[in-house]
Enzyme design. Structure first.
Site, mmCIF file in Angstrom:
data_model
loop_
_atom_site.group_PDB
_atom_site.id
_atom_site.type_symbol
_atom_site.label_atom_id
_atom_site.label_comp_id
_atom_site.label_asym_id
_atom_site.label_seq_id
_atom_site.Cartn_x
_atom_site.Cartn_y
_atom_site.Cartn_z
ATOM 1 N N HIS A 1 3.167 -0.390 -8.970
ATOM 2 C CA HIS A 1 2.604 -1.036 -7.781
ATOM 3 C C HIS A 1 1.525 -2.071 -8.106
ATOM 4 O O HIS A 1 1.359 -3.045 -7.365
ATOM 5 C CB HIS A 1 2.044 0.028 -6.830
ATOM 6 C CG HIS A 1 1.990 -0.421 -5.410
ATOM 7 N ND1 HIS A 1 2.034 0.450 -4.355
ATOM 8 C CD2 HIS A 1 1.919 -1.651 -4.846
ATOM 9 C CE1 HIS A 1 1.973 -0.224 -3.217
ATOM 10 N NE2 HIS A 1 1.903 -1.491 -3.487
ATOM 11 N N ASN B 1 13.092 -12.341 12.887
ATOM 12 C CA ASN B 1 12.850 -12.672 11.477
ATOM 13 C C ASN B 1 14.132 -12.903 10.689
ATOM 14 O O ASN B 1 14.116 -13.581 9.656
ATOM 15 C CB ASN B 1 12.043 -11.559 10.800
ATOM 16 C CG ASN B 1 10.595 -11.524 11.245
ATOM 17 O OD1 ASN B 1 10.090 -12.474 11.830
ATOM 18 N ND2 ASN B 1 9.924 -10.420 10.972
ATOM 19 N N TYR C 1 1.917 4.062 0.631
ATOM 20 C CA TYR C 1 1.974 3.691 2.048
ATOM 21 C C TYR C 1 1.894 4.914 2.965
ATOM 22 O O TYR C 1 1.580 4.774 4.144
ATOM 23 C CB TYR C 1 3.262 2.934 2.378
ATOM 24 C CG TYR C 1 3.441 1.602 1.700
ATOM 25 C CD1 TYR C 1 2.414 0.976 0.999
ATOM 26 C CD2 TYR C 1 4.667 0.942 1.772
ATOM 27 C CE1 TYR C 1 2.618 -0.243 0.382
ATOM 28 C CE2 TYR C 1 4.866 -0.282 1.166
ATOM 29 C CZ TYR C 1 3.837 -0.866 0.459
ATOM 30 O OH TYR C 1 4.048 -2.076 -0.153
ATOM 31 N N SER D 1 3.847 -10.054 2.282
ATOM 32 C CA SER D 1 3.009 -10.883 3.172
ATOM 33 C C SER D 1 3.488 -12.337 3.219
ATOM 34 O O SER D 1 2.692 -13.266 3.052
ATOM 35 C CB SER D 1 1.537 -10.836 2.732
ATOM 36 O OG SER D 1 1.033 -9.537 2.762
ATOM 37 N N PRO D 2 4.789 -12.573 3.465
ATOM 38 C CA PRO D 2 5.269 -13.962 3.503
ATOM 39 C C PRO D 2 4.712 -14.756 4.686
ATOM 40 O O PRO D 2 4.838 -15.975 4.717
ATOM 41 C CB PRO D 2 6.793 -13.806 3.615
ATOM 42 C CG PRO D 2 7.002 -12.454 4.211
ATOM 43 C CD PRO D 2 5.892 -11.606 3.672
ATOM 44 N N LEU D 3 4.072 -14.053 5.630
ATOM 45 C CA LEU D 3 3.403 -14.738 6.749
ATOM 46 C C LEU D 3 1.894 -14.759 6.556
ATOM 47 O O LEU D 3 1.145 -15.018 7.503
ATOM 48 C CB LEU D 3 3.738 -14.057 8.080
ATOM 49 C CG LEU D 3 5.216 -13.859 8.397
ATOM 50 C CD1 LEU D 3 5.388 -13.205 9.759
ATOM 51 C CD2 LEU D 3 5.957 -15.179 8.344
ATOM 52 N N LYS E 1 7.532 2.425 -5.001
ATOM 53 C CA LYS E 1 6.589 1.988 -6.032
ATOM 54 C C LYS E 1 5.749 3.143 -6.568
ATOM 55 O O LYS E 1 5.342 4.035 -5.821
ATOM 56 C CB LYS E 1 5.659 0.905 -5.467
ATOM 57 C CG LYS E 1 6.406 -0.256 -4.830
ATOM 58 C CD LYS E 1 5.479 -1.279 -4.236
ATOM 59 C CE LYS E 1 6.244 -2.229 -3.339
ATOM 60 N NZ LYS E 1 6.585 -1.647 -2.030
ATOM 61 N N ASP F 1 11.867 -1.655 1.797
ATOM 62 C CA ASP F 1 10.830 -1.577 0.764
ATOM 63 C C ASP F 1 9.694 -0.679 1.244
ATOM 64 O O ASP F 1 9.133 -0.888 2.321
ATOM 65 C CB ASP F 1 10.296 -2.990 0.488
ATOM 66 C CG ASP F 1 9.207 -3.013 -0.582
ATOM 67 O OD1 ASP F 1 9.534 -3.334 -1.735
ATOM 68 O OD2 ASP F 1 8.037 -2.706 -0.247
ATOM 69 N N LYS G 1 7.598 -7.702 7.535
ATOM 70 C CA LYS G 1 7.542 -6.409 8.220
ATOM 71 C C LYS G 1 7.338 -6.650 9.708
ATOM 72 O O LYS G 1 6.829 -7.696 10.119
ATOM 73 C CB LYS G 1 6.410 -5.542 7.684
ATOM 74 C CG LYS G 1 5.027 -5.937 8.166
ATOM 75 C CD LYS G 1 3.999 -4.887 7.815
ATOM 76 C CE LYS G 1 2.620 -5.283 8.336
ATOM 77 N NZ LYS G 1 2.514 -5.252 9.802
ATOM 78 N N GLU H 1 14.288 -8.597 14.706
ATOM 79 C CA GLU H 1 15.519 -9.360 14.938
ATOM 80 C C GLU H 1 15.285 -10.849 14.722
ATOM 81 O O GLU H 1 16.067 -11.536 14.056
ATOM 82 C CB GLU H 1 16.021 -9.095 16.350
ATOM 83 C CG GLU H 1 17.358 -9.741 16.665
ATOM 84 C CD GLU H 1 17.918 -9.308 18.009
ATOM 85 O OE1 GLU H 1 19.137 -9.479 18.217
ATOM 86 O OE2 GLU H 1 17.147 -8.800 18.850
ATOM 87 N N SER I 1 4.690 -5.023 -9.672
ATOM 88 C CA SER I 1 4.138 -5.674 -8.485
ATOM 89 C C SER I 1 2.700 -6.073 -8.787
ATOM 90 O O SER I 1 1.977 -5.331 -9.477
ATOM 91 C CB SER I 1 4.192 -4.716 -7.292
ATOM 92 O OG SER I 1 3.690 -5.326 -6.122
ATOM 93 N N ASN I 2 2.305 -7.234 -8.305
ATOM 94 C CA ASN I 2 0.941 -7.742 -8.502
ATOM 95 C C ASN I 2 0.604 -8.041 -9.964
ATOM 96 O O ASN I 2 -0.573 -8.138 -10.319
ATOM 97 C CB ASN I 2 -0.090 -6.765 -7.915
ATOM 98 C CG ASN I 2 0.036 -6.626 -6.419
ATOM 99 O OD1 ASN I 2 -0.199 -7.578 -5.671
ATOM 100 N ND2 ASN I 2 0.440 -5.449 -5.953
#
Length: 281
Positions: free
Chosen positions: A110, A249, A52, A197-199, A77, A47, A239, A247, A148-149
């Protein structure tokens, strides 16, 4: 237990790997190696986004990987400030040129507003941009399209004139911040939710309650957070710039119990200091 080869199925039947490799906040000079490592470790879903500033490097890693194009899933995006039909078509061409690819697997708007004017209303522009997304999709050069968003209002606005519904909504989503209104509405409309941002941009890593649940599964907090998304039928986009983290993750050889999922789903925001929906994820 989740493997990198596992997939969700989008509303148009296109398969998408359940774990993506996100490249937001990875500088151009690190992106090529980061993506090359991810591909070498078995990731097949990458992605990126024009904003970016790393599309060219991402494309180089993809094209030098030796992996067959049909075995990869590549997302990019449309810049958030592009709200015209012609502008969207032009930006899509730029993205394909940067990546040096003939097509994308998924192309997203985006954000519903420019990043320098978060929360402003661009309903008309979003309908125009979506019209361009439909043109791109019908050309076959994007196998799926989405946003997105976007919140419920933004999705409803697009639905008003859409001939093709968005297939994905990529939002900020993590333990303690699961956007129930958006995720419920999306699922009711056969829209897959993706989690950037899953973390919580690292905010979960020092949360003792999350750590306690992770310890129960002999897993890292990152692994728990990623598996949590998947068991909620949400696609995580972790990311990493270090190969060992990339690895780690993907090593999801456990399943979170229904009882622990309930606990995690009811947790308060573990990163309340973060500014939600004010990022370029």
């Amino acid at each position: 237990m989740t493997k990198l080869t596992d997939t969700f199925t989008l509303s148009n039947g296109h398969k998408i790997p359940k774990i993506g490799f996100g490249t937001w906040q990875i500088p151009a000079n690190e992106a090529k190696q980061a993506v090359a490592d991810a591909l070498d470790l078995g990731y097949r879903h990458i992605d990126t986004a024009l904003v970016y500033g790393n599309e060219k490097e991402v494309g180089q890693a993809i094209n030098e990987s030796g992996i067959q194009r049909e075995d990869l899933f590549v997302t990019s995006k449309l810049p958030a400030q592009t709200k015209t039909y012609e502008g969207a078509l032009a930006d899509f061409e730029t993205t394909l040129h940067n990546l040096n690819l003939d097509y994308l697997d998924l192309y997203l708007i985006h954000a519903p507003w420019p990043w320098d004017n978060i929360g402003s209303n661009h309903d008309k522009g979003n309908r125009e941009a979506w019209r361009a997304m439909e043109t791109i999709y019908n050309s076959g050069r994007a196998k799926a399209i989405g946003v997105s968003n976007f919140n419920v209002h933004d999705l409803d606005n697009v639905f008003a004139t859409a001939k093709i519904k968005p297939m994905v909504d990529q939002i900020q989503y993590y333990i303690g911040f699961t956007e129930p209104k958006i995720t419920t509405f999306a699922k009711q409309n056969d829209i897959l939710v993706e989690a950037y941002s899953p973390l919580a941009t690292g905010g979960l890593l020092h949360n003792p309650e999350v750590q306690a649940v992770a310890d129960h599964y002999h897993a890292s907090v990152a692994q728990l957070a990623i598996q949590f998304c998947i068991q909620n039928d949400v696609l995580p986009l972790p990311k990493a710039t270090h190969r060992a983290h990339t690895e780690n993750n993907a090593q999801l050889d456990f399943e979170i119990s229904a009882e622990d999922m309930k606990v995690l789903n009811q947790m308060p925001d573990a990163a309340p200091s973060k500014t939600h929906n004010a990022t370029q994820g």
